[in-house]
Design a protein around this motif. Sequence first.
Motif, PDB file in Angstrom:
ATOM      1  N   ALA A   1       4.895  -0.381  -0.011  1.00  0.00           N
ATOM      2  CA  ALA A   1       5.105  -0.854   1.414  1.00  0.00           C
ATOM      3  C   ALA A   1       6.632  -0.997   1.652  1.00  0.00           C
ATOM      4  N   ALA A   2       7.018  -0.740   3.106  1.00  0.00           N
ATOM      5  CA  ALA A   2       8.036  -0.833   3.685  1.00  0.00           C
ATOM      6  C   ALA A   2       8.408  -1.735   4.981  1.00  0.00           C
ATOM      7  N   ALA A   3       9.425  -2.346   4.907  1.00  0.00           N
ATOM      8  CA  ALA A   3       9.812  -3.245   5.865  1.00  0.00           C
ATOM      9  C   ALA A   3      10.310  -2.524   7.127  1.00  0.00           C
ATOM     10  N   ARG A   4      10.659  -3.040   8.139  1.00  0.00           N
ATOM     11  CA  ARG A   4      11.437  -2.479   9.336  1.00  0.00           C
ATOM     12  C   ARG A   4      12.811  -2.594   9.073  1.00  0.00           C
ATOM     13  N   ARG A   5      13.645  -1.765   9.575  1.00  0.00           N
ATOM     14  CA  ARG A   5      15.014  -1.956   9.187  1.00  0.00           C
ATOM     15  C   ARG A   5      15.656  -3.255   9.444  1.00  0.00           C
ATOM     16  N   PHE A   6      16.500  -3.572   8.548  1.00  0.00           N
ATOM     17  CA  PHE A   6      17.341  -4.752   8.516  1.00  0.00           C
ATOM     18  C   PHE A   6      16.529  -5.860   8.186  1.00  0.00           C
ATOM     19  N   ILE A   7      15.246  -5.724   7.952  1.00  0.00           N
ATOM     20  CA  ILE A   7      14.414  -6.999   7.657  1.00  0.00           C
ATOM     21  C   ILE A   7      14.173  -6.958   6.033  1.00  0.00           C
ATOM     22  N   ILE A   8      14.654  -8.365   5.662  1.00  0.00           N
ATOM     23  CA  ILE A   8      14.529  -8.388   4.166  1.00  0.00           C
ATOM     24  C   ILE A   8      13.213  -9.174   4.128  1.00  0.00           C
ATOM     25  N   PRO A   9      12.234  -8.648   3.867  1.00  0.00           N
ATOM     26  CA  PRO A   9      10.998  -9.433   3.549  1.00  0.00           C
ATOM     27  C   PRO A   9      10.761 -10.491   2.740  1.00  0.00           C
ATOM     28  N   THR A  10      10.019 -11.866   2.859  1.00  0.00           N
ATOM     29  CA  THR A  10       9.907 -12.675   1.999  1.00  0.00           C
ATOM     30  C   THR A  10       8.294 -13.010   1.933  1.00  0.00           C
ATOM     31  N   ARG A  11       7.529 -12.439   2.897  1.00  0.00           N
ATOM     32  CA  ARG A  11       6.186 -12.328   2.827  1.00  0.00           C
ATOM     33  C   ARG A  11       5.578 -11.183   2.993  1.00  0.00           C
ATOM     34  N   GLU A  12       4.171 -10.745   2.493  1.00  0.00           N
ATOM     35  CA  GLU A  12       3.614  -9.650   2.720  1.00  0.00           C
ATOM     36  C   GLU A  12       3.451  -9.220   4.125  1.00  0.00           C
ATOM     37  N   GLU A  13       3.336 -10.055   5.058  1.00  0.00           N
ATOM     38  CA  GLU A  13       3.207  -9.890   6.323  1.00  0.00           C
ATOM     39  C   GLU A  13       4.511  -9.327   7.114  1.00  0.00           C
ATOM     40  N   GLU A  14       5.457  -9.427   6.511  1.00  0.00           N
ATOM     41  CA  GLU A  14       6.830  -8.732   6.847  1.00  0.00           C
ATOM     42  C   GLU A  14       6.756  -7.477   6.603  1.00  0.00           C
ATOM     43  N   TYR A  15       6.141  -6.735   5.850  1.00  0.00           N
ATOM     44  CA  TYR A  15       6.110  -5.285   5.511  1.00  0.00           C
ATOM     45  C   TYR A  15       5.250  -4.565   6.739  1.00  0.00           C
ATOM     46  N   ALA A  16       6.064  -3.721   7.325  1.00  0.00           N
ATOM     47  CA  ALA A  16       5.452  -3.009   8.553  1.00  0.00           C
ATOM     48  C   ALA A  16       4.413  -1.704   8.183  1.00  0.00           C
ATOM     49  N   TYR A  17       4.892  -1.180   6.944  1.00  0.00           N
ATOM     50  CA  TYR A  17       4.342   0.300   6.825  1.00  0.00           C
ATOM     51  C   TYR A  17       3.591   0.061   5.504  1.00  0.00           C
ATOM     52  N   TRP A  18       2.502   0.638   5.060  1.00  0.00           N
ATOM     53  CA  TRP A  18       1.958   0.775   4.055  1.00  0.00           C
ATOM     54  C   TRP A  18       1.341   2.062   3.597  1.00  0.00           C
ATOM     55  N   GLY A  19       1.261   2.385   2.395  1.00  0.00           N
ATOM     56  CA  GLY A  19       0.404   3.610   1.702  1.00  0.00           C
ATOM     57  C   GLY A  19      -0.943   3.316   1.622  1.00  0.00           C
ATOM     58  N   GLN A  20      -1.333   4.424   0.981  1.00  0.00           N
ATOM     59  CA  GLN A  20      -3.007   4.191   0.956  1.00  0.00           C
ATOM     60  C   GLN A  20      -3.396   3.701  -0.492  1.00  0.00           C
ATOM     61  N   GLY A  21      -2.345   3.667  -1.370  1.00  0.00           N
ATOM     62  CA  GLY A  21      -2.498   3.316  -2.728  1.00  0.00           C
ATOM     63  C   GLY A  21      -2.871   4.361  -3.808  1.00  0.00           C
ATOM     64  N   THR A  22      -2.389   3.828  -4.885  1.00  0.00           N
ATOM     65  CA  THR A  22      -2.749   4.629  -6.267  1.00  0.00           C
ATOM     66  C   THR A  22      -3.444   3.916  -7.232  1.00  0.00           C
ATOM     67  N   GLN A  23      -4.495   4.422  -7.975  1.00  0.00           N
ATOM     68  CA  GLN A  23      -5.201   3.435  -8.988  1.00  0.00           C
ATOM     69  C   GLN A  23      -4.338   3.537 -10.512  1.00  0.00           C
ATOM     70  N   VAL A  24      -4.295   2.217 -10.763  1.00  0.00           N
ATOM     71  CA  VAL A  24      -3.719   2.171 -12.109  1.00  0.00           C
ATOM     72  C   VAL A  24      -4.743   1.562 -12.964  1.00  0.00           C
ATOM     73  N   THR A  25      -5.374   2.228 -13.904  1.00  0.00           N
ATOM     74  CA  THR A  25      -6.312   1.592 -14.928  1.00  0.00           C
ATOM     75  C   THR A  25      -5.657   1.558 -16.413  1.00  0.00           C
ATOM     76  N   VAL A  26      -5.690   0.460 -16.901  1.00  0.00           N
ATOM     77  CA  VAL A  26      -5.348   0.314 -18.267  1.00  0.00           C
ATOM     78  C   VAL A  26      -6.057  -0.162 -19.066  1.00  0.00           C
ATOM     79  N   SER A  27      -6.488   0.847 -20.054  1.00  0.00           N
ATOM     80  CA  SER A  27      -7.549   0.395 -20.971  1.00  0.00           C
ATOM     81  C   SER A  27      -7.188  -0.409 -22.319  1.00  0.00           C
ATOM     82  N   SER A  28      -8.105  -1.303 -22.958  1.00  0.00           N
ATOM     83  CA  SER A  28      -7.660  -1.787 -23.917  1.00  0.00           C
ATOM     84  C   SER A  28      -7.955  -1.189 -25.375  1.00  0.00           C
TER      85      SER A  28
END
Length: 123
Positions: free
Chosen positions: A96-123
């Motif tokens: 996630a990326a916030a808008r310029r000069f914003i120091i985010p303290t909450r998830e809602e303050e991130y303006a841009y998001w990627g599609q995600g990548t799966q991480v699976t850890v087996s035991s």
Amino acid sequence: QVHLVESGGGLVQAGGSLRLSCAASGSISSSNAMGWYRQAPEKQRELVATITGGGLTNYADSVKGRFTISRDNAKKTVYLRMNRLKPDDTAVYYCAAARRFIIPTREEEYAYWGQGTQVTVSS
């Protein structure tokens, strides 16, 4: 417009390591704070780590000492190095990326998001 693309996820055994990358394009620079979030099945998305343009970092307690966030501003890329992985780390990891000069303290303050990548850890 900002576009984020994550890579580096996969299947790994407990105790192993992975490095995630987030390549950014568009109007993004060292003025944008960046973060990694994750969402496990049937759970809410949660903060993993954040980094400001100047390199200040913050981590969730669950990953402190195991994960390291870093950025290469020239390459417009943010990384998440994950060591000593545990099955509980299994999730989709989002950049996630916030808008310029914003120091985010909450998830809602991130303006841009990627599609995600799966991480699976087996035991």
